[in-house]
Structure formats: C-alpha cells, structure tokens
Motif scaffolding. Structure first.
Motif, short mmCIF file in Angstrom:
data_model
loop_
_atom_site.label_atom_id
_atom_site.label_comp_id
_atom_site.label_asym_id
_atom_site.label_seq_id
_atom_site.Cartn_x
_atom_site.Cartn_y
_atom_site.Cartn_z
N GLU A 162 0.79 -1.24 0.00
CA GLU A 162 0.00 0.00 0.00
C GLU A 162 0.82 1.28 0.00
OE1 GLU A 162 -2.30 0.05 3.60
OE2 GLU A 162 -0.67 -0.78 4.79
N LYS A 176 6.55 -3.58 9.83
CA LYS A 176 6.05 -4.79 10.44
C LYS A 176 6.45 -6.00 9.59
CE LYS A 176 1.99 -2.37 12.26
NZ LYS A 176 0.51 -2.37 12.31
N THR A 191 -3.06 -0.73 18.38
CA THR A 191 -2.76 -0.89 16.96
C THR A 191 -2.37 0.46 16.37
OG1 THR A 191 -5.07 -0.55 16.33
CG2 THR A 191 -4.34 -2.84 16.68
N ASP A 196 -2.03 2.51 12.28
CA ASP A 196 -2.63 2.41 10.95
C ASP A 196 -1.60 2.33 9.83
OD1 ASP A 196 -1.66 4.94 11.11
OD2 ASP A 196 -3.48 5.95 10.42
N ASN A 229 1.66 -0.39 7.95
CA ASN A 229 2.53 -1.57 7.92
C ASN A 229 3.98 -1.17 7.74
OD1 ASN A 229 0.77 -3.78 8.37
ND2 ASN A 229 0.02 -3.66 6.27
N ALA A 249 1.97 -3.18 18.91
CA ALA A 249 1.43 -2.78 17.61
C ALA A 249 2.33 -3.21 16.46
CB ALA A 249 1.22 -1.27 17.58
N LYS A 302 1.43 -6.61 14.89
CA LYS A 302 0.06 -6.77 14.40
C LYS A 302 -0.05 -6.16 13.01
CE LYS A 302 -2.28 -6.49 18.93
NZ LYS A 302 -1.27 -5.89 19.81
N PRO A 303 0.31 -6.91 11.97
CA PRO A 303 0.20 -6.36 10.60
C PRO A 303 -1.24 -5.99 10.26
CG PRO A 303 1.48 -8.40 10.62
CD PRO A 303 0.86 -8.27 11.97
N ASN A 304 -1.41 -4.86 9.56
CA ASN A 304 -2.74 -4.46 9.10
C ASN A 304 -3.10 -5.25 7.85
OD1 ASN A 304 -2.52 -2.58 11.10
ND2 ASN A 304 -2.44 -0.80 9.75
N GLU A 305 -4.34 -5.68 7.78
CA GLU A 305 -4.78 -6.37 6.58
C GLU A 305 -5.03 -5.34 5.49
OE1 GLU A 305 -8.14 -9.64 5.30
OE2 GLU A 305 -7.44 -9.52 7.37
N VAL A 306 -4.49 -5.61 4.31
CA VAL A 306 -4.61 -4.65 3.20
C VAL A 306 -5.58 -5.20 2.17
CG1 VAL A 306 -3.37 -3.39 1.41
CG2 VAL A 306 -2.25 -3.89 3.59
N ASP A 307 -6.50 -4.36 1.73
CA ASP A 307 -7.48 -4.75 0.74
C ASP A 307 -6.80 -5.14 -0.58
OD1 ASP A 307 -10.35 -4.72 -0.28
OD2 ASP A 307 -9.41 -3.28 -1.64
#
Length: 278
Positions: free
Chosen positions: A52, A66, A111, A113, A115, A173, A176-181
């Motif tokens: 992203e 991350k 968390t 916002d 990665n 935090a 905890k990787p953020n899920e990417v669309d």
C-alpha cells in the motif's frame, strides 16, 4: 564494490545488520513471522514498495516496518546512488521483547494504521545509528549486556518519536500487521512495472491463488486488466503534456516501447503518436 554484510546476533537471532551493495535491481524482503524492523540509510537512496505504500529512504529518513513482504528498489536518481547503498537494520521479535522488558506483547490491544512508515531521522536517532555502526565495525566490543542496552535504547527513542502510549503498546502494535485490501494493493502498484509473480508476492498469495482472486475481484485476467489500465493512463498523459512517448511508456510501467506501442494500438486502434496528433 561487492555485496557486504556485517551482523550482530543475540540468542542466535540477528538484531543489528549493516548491508553494503552496489547498484541493484528490485529485491524482495520476504515475510518473517513475528518480526519487525527499522532501517537507517548510511549512504545512497533506496525505494521501498509495499502492498500500500512507496517510500523513498535516505540519510534523513528511515523506515519502521512490520512483518510483511516488500521490495527494495533502486532510486530513480542514479546520482545519489553512484557510490552504492549502505543501510543499517535493527530487528525485534516478541521473544526478544519479553527477554528485554518482561513485556508480554499479547496483553496489549494497541494498533497503528500502517505496515511500513517513513520516519524522520532526528539528532537522537542519528547519534544512535552512529553508535550501532561503530559496534558493527568493531564486533570485539560487543557482549550481551551492550546488545540489550542498545536495543532498549532504540525502543525508548523510537516509541517516543512515534508518540506511543507506552513502550509495551508501541511494541505490541509492531507485531500486528494491518490487513490490506486486495483491490487497493493492485491499484497502488498498477504502474510499477511489477511482474504478476511480484504482485502476488505483495498480496502474500501464490501465483495461482492470485490469478483466481484477481478474476473474482476484477472480472478479467490480471494481464488483460493491468495492460488496459496502463494504456488508459498513457492516453491521459498523451493528451495532457508534452512528454516523449518513450517516457510515458516507462512512466506507466511498460518495460519496452515496442510492448507499449503494441498494447496501445490494440486498445485505441492507432499508435500513441497518431493518438496524440488526433
């Protein structure tokens, strides 16, 4: 200049590393479970492409990352990299955090916002980087107590710079990787001249799973969809500015002018030059 690597380990895991290399092609930093890292640049300039984001790193900017797949890419400004790239990395792991701080990162739900994140290198971080550089060049100075103290110092400095509620929350935090669309990943990297295999890697999918999901999300094959989007972008640029056709071809992610001309003609029924004139 040849590739060179210097490392310092703690309990059999790399915690500090210095990499020196000449000009390079796109290189994958692959996912490692429960690993986070920070990257300083000592010399040169390097791009980082994730699912992203695209970051440009040099002596004044570092990267907090991350655990995920991302690519290192050579800077477009070759003058800044004529003497090669040199970077210093710091790696953190939950087991290491527990050993250093007696923190259990699973107890915090904090968390953030991102990665990957670009971080400005202030005087404190610059001085810290120089101290790690000295240790990497002089491994005989290093013992476990020094390593632990330098890692604690890093966590203190970087957590303060990121205005985290606490060191525990900051560290939690990071793992905890953020899920990417999926759709966002494709659109973010449409014009980057990535192969389908490289796009699949950014999505953390095998090539076969990537192609199936792509067809489900976009309704056509990745090759056809991506080529069409690149050509549409090129058509906008042809109408909007006086860039050379060859420059536009590379700007939208084609690796050769011949491939660009062929794909453009198949969509618009005329060459890019004819399209611009018309």
């Amino acid at each position: 200049m040849e590739f060179q690597e210097q490392v310092i380990t703690y309990k059999d895991r790399i915690v500090f590393i210095k990499l020196s290399m000449p000009f390079f092609n796109r290189t994958l930093k692959s996912y490692v479970e429960e690993e986070a890292c920070f990257m300083f640049v000592n010399k040169g300039e390097v791009g980082v492409r994730s699912s992203e984001d695209y970051l440009l790193l040099n002596r004044s900017t570092g990267m907090l990352a991350k655990c995920l797949n991302y690519f290192f890419e050579p800077s477009e400004d070759t003058e800044k990299c004529k003497d090669g790239i040199e970077s210093i990395g710091i790696f953190l792991y939950p087991s290491l955090v527990k050993d250093l701080f007696e923190f259990d990162v699973s107890t915090s739900n904090h968390t953030v916002d991102f990665n990957v994140k670009q971080v400005q290198i202030d005087r404190l971080l610059e001085n810290y980087k120089q101290s790690i550089d000295i240790l990497l060049d002089n491994p005989e100075l290093v013992d476990d107590s020094i390593i632990k103290n330098k890692l604690k110092e890093f966590v203190l400095l970087i957590s303060k710079s990121q205005e985290a509620p606490s060191q525990l929350d900051f560290l939690a935090a990071l793992f905890k990787p953020n899920e990417v669309d999926f759709r966002s990943t494709i659109h973010q990297n449409l014009y980057a001249n990535l192969s389908l295999e490289e796009l699949a890697t950014l999505c953390h999918l095998s090539i076969s799973s990537f192609k199936r999901k792509f067809k489900t999300v976009f309704g056509e094959s990745p090759k056809k969809y991506i080529s069409k989007k690149k050509v549409e972008k090129a058509a906008e640029l042809l109408k909007a500015n006086d860039l050379r056709v060859s420059d536009i071809a590379y700007d939208v992610g084609f690796d050769s002018l011949a491939t660009f001309n062929r794909n453009f003609t198949s969509v618009y029924g005329k060459s890019p030059s004819e399209y611009r004139v018309s």
